[in-house]
Design an enzyme around this catalytic site. Structure first.
Site, mmCIF file in Angstrom:
data_model
loop_
_atom_site.group_PDB
_atom_site.id
_atom_site.type_symbol
_atom_site.label_atom_id
_atom_site.label_comp_id
_atom_site.label_asym_id
_atom_site.label_seq_id
_atom_site.Cartn_x
_atom_site.Cartn_y
_atom_site.Cartn_z
ATOM 1 N N PHE A 1 0.868 -1.217 -0.023
ATOM 2 C CA PHE A 1 0.126 0.014 -0.006
ATOM 3 C C PHE A 1 1.001 1.256 0.121
ATOM 4 O O PHE A 1 1.732 1.555 0.954
ATOM 5 C CB PHE A 1 -1.086 -0.146 1.289
ATOM 6 C CG PHE A 1 -1.986 1.262 1.419
ATOM 7 C CD1 PHE A 1 -2.599 1.756 0.214
ATOM 8 C CD2 PHE A 1 -1.939 1.773 2.583
ATOM 9 C CE1 PHE A 1 -3.249 2.705 0.351
ATOM 10 C CE2 PHE A 1 -2.664 2.901 2.573
ATOM 11 C CZ PHE A 1 -3.491 3.294 1.524
ATOM 12 N N SER B 1 1.262 6.936 17.908
ATOM 13 C CA SER B 1 0.724 7.112 19.151
ATOM 14 C C SER B 1 -0.094 8.214 19.135
ATOM 15 O O SER B 1 -1.424 8.580 19.640
ATOM 16 C CB SER B 1 1.690 6.584 20.152
ATOM 17 O OG SER B 1 1.997 5.426 20.242
ATOM 18 N N GLU C 1 0.965 2.290 10.814
ATOM 19 C CA GLU C 1 -0.375 2.277 10.734
ATOM 20 C C GLU C 1 -0.971 3.538 11.484
ATOM 21 O O GLU C 1 -2.097 3.321 11.955
ATOM 22 C CB GLU C 1 -1.142 1.040 10.886
ATOM 23 C CG GLU C 1 -0.300 -0.433 10.572
ATOM 24 C CD GLU C 1 -0.239 -0.425 8.835
ATOM 25 O OE1 GLU C 1 -0.199 0.852 8.346
ATOM 26 O OE2 GLU C 1 -0.494 -1.446 8.418
#
Length: 384
Positions: free
Chosen positions: A124, A370, A367
């Site tokens: 991706f 934090s 992804e």
């Protein structure tokens, strides 16, 4: 509230993947990591085991499985080797889910079936040198020219790129300027052998050393207009949705890593002696092990609950961010405690502790960092 007991099938999946990892992954993980080599043979065997297909129906090469079974399998893979787990996660839950939800029938049959069968993987291509957490700030462009898209730009830190198994990249690109001045982003499937698509040298990384990560370059790269995934200009909500799913998967990986650290630390504390006693007899070590077990337990509950929401078709954006935030930061603490319990032995590369320690940090970055997870949670609360 979801019942947190695994079904008989999910327990079977857990045991099957754990035994597979004992035989096929754990004995070779350190070697692949040391060589920074993509474990193609292992990934193909995981495909034969059926793990990538757990998320998809049989008509698209899957096994009609369920989300929780996949998360359980991913947890077990990460318990053995995070590099292997992230390879499967990106191919199945990030790229595969994008094609499954937004692709047309022809795209699903051409691109999804090989992913679900584990014959191929995909990448991706979102992150760029100047666009990381600010995903909407990407600069790569795709201009329509007749029946083709012409893509120009570059991508950074792209997992699953440049391997013999990589079939395609899903490229996020600016396709037009909207009437309100906002740029429209679209997702376009780019096959690996497309002229004008170049894979740069592999990065040297702190952790996940056996996963393939490269920069990608596009120079007048032409693909058919039919490779557009879903609607033009809807790329941003598409990949934000898929990132929510990927965050649950990262949570499962974090739980697996923590569980491995706890397991080897408990074994070491039971066998290692100091000052005439086993380490497990010292309260300081007992407290560390108790904290590690608490982190594994809470992380697993958060991950499985969020997976249940996803499986049930309920909203899960906030819960995915919470699970990812907690488990990724807990994994850092647990890996650190595992190394501390092992002392000098943990710092050596002869055992797995150092590898788990290195692999833990990226869980707080990949992804969505934090900081981004906290922003997502605050927005879902109406506080931002």
């Amino acid at each position: 509230m979801v019942e947190m007991q695994l079904t008989e099938h999910q327990t079977m999946v857990k045991n099957m993947v754990r035994e597979f990892c004992r035989r096929e992954v754990q004995p070779v993980a350190a070697g692949y990591s040391d060589r920074e080599e993509f474990p193609e043979e292992v990934i193909r065997k995981i495909g034969d085991l059926g793990v990538p297909g757990m998320l998809f129906p049989a008509e698209y090469g899957g096994s009609d499985g369920d989300a929780l079974s996949f998360l359980v399998a991913l947890e077990e893979l990460a318990r053995a080797d995070a590099s292997v787990a992230i390879t499967v996660e990106v191919a199945a839950s990030l790229c595969g889910q994008l094609v499954y939800k937004f692709g047309n029938e022809e795209q699903k049959r051409r691109w999804l079936i090989p992913l679900a069968r584990g014959e191929k993987i995909a990448s991706f291509a979102l992150t760029e040198p100047e666009a990381g957490s600010d995903a909407a700030g990407i600069q790569t462009t795709a201009v329509r020219d007749g029946d083709e898209w012409v893509i120009n730009g570059s991508k950074s830190f792209i997992t699953n790129s440049g391997t013999p198994m990589t079939e395609f990249a899903i490229v996020a690109a600016v396709t037009s300027q909207g009437g309100n001045g906002k740029r429209a982003i679209s997702n376009i499937i780019v096959p690996s052998n497309t002229p004008g698509f170049t894979v740069g040298p592999q990065y040297r990384k702190l952790g996940w050393r056996a996963s393939a990560t490269h920069p990608l370059y596009f120079q007048d790269c032409r693909v058919p207009a039919s490779n557009l995934l879903g609607e033009e200009g809807r790329g941003l909500p598409q990949f934000l949705w898929s990132l929510d799913i990927a965050r649950i998967a990262i949570s499962a990986m974090a739980v697996g890593l923590m569980d491995a650290c706890l397991d080897i630390s408990l074994h070491y504390a039971q066998s290692r002696k100091a000052f005439g006693k086993h380490l497990k007899e010292f309260q300081a070590i007992q407290f560390k092990l108790a904290d590690m077990e608490s982190a594994v337990h809470l992380g697993r509950l958060a991950t499985y609950h969020t997976g249940w929401l996803w499986k049930s078709g309920q909203p899960f954006k906030k819960e995915a961010a919470i699970a990812k935030l907690y488990t990724s930061e807990a994994a850092l603490r647990v890996a650190d405690e595992a190394l501390q319990i092992h002392g000098g032995m943990g710092y050596m590369e002869d055992g797995p502790v150092a590898r788990y320690y290195r692999d833990a940090k990226i869980l707080t970055i990949g992804e969505g960092t934090s900081e981004i997870q906290r922003l997502v949670i605050a927005r879902e609360l109406g506080a931002a």
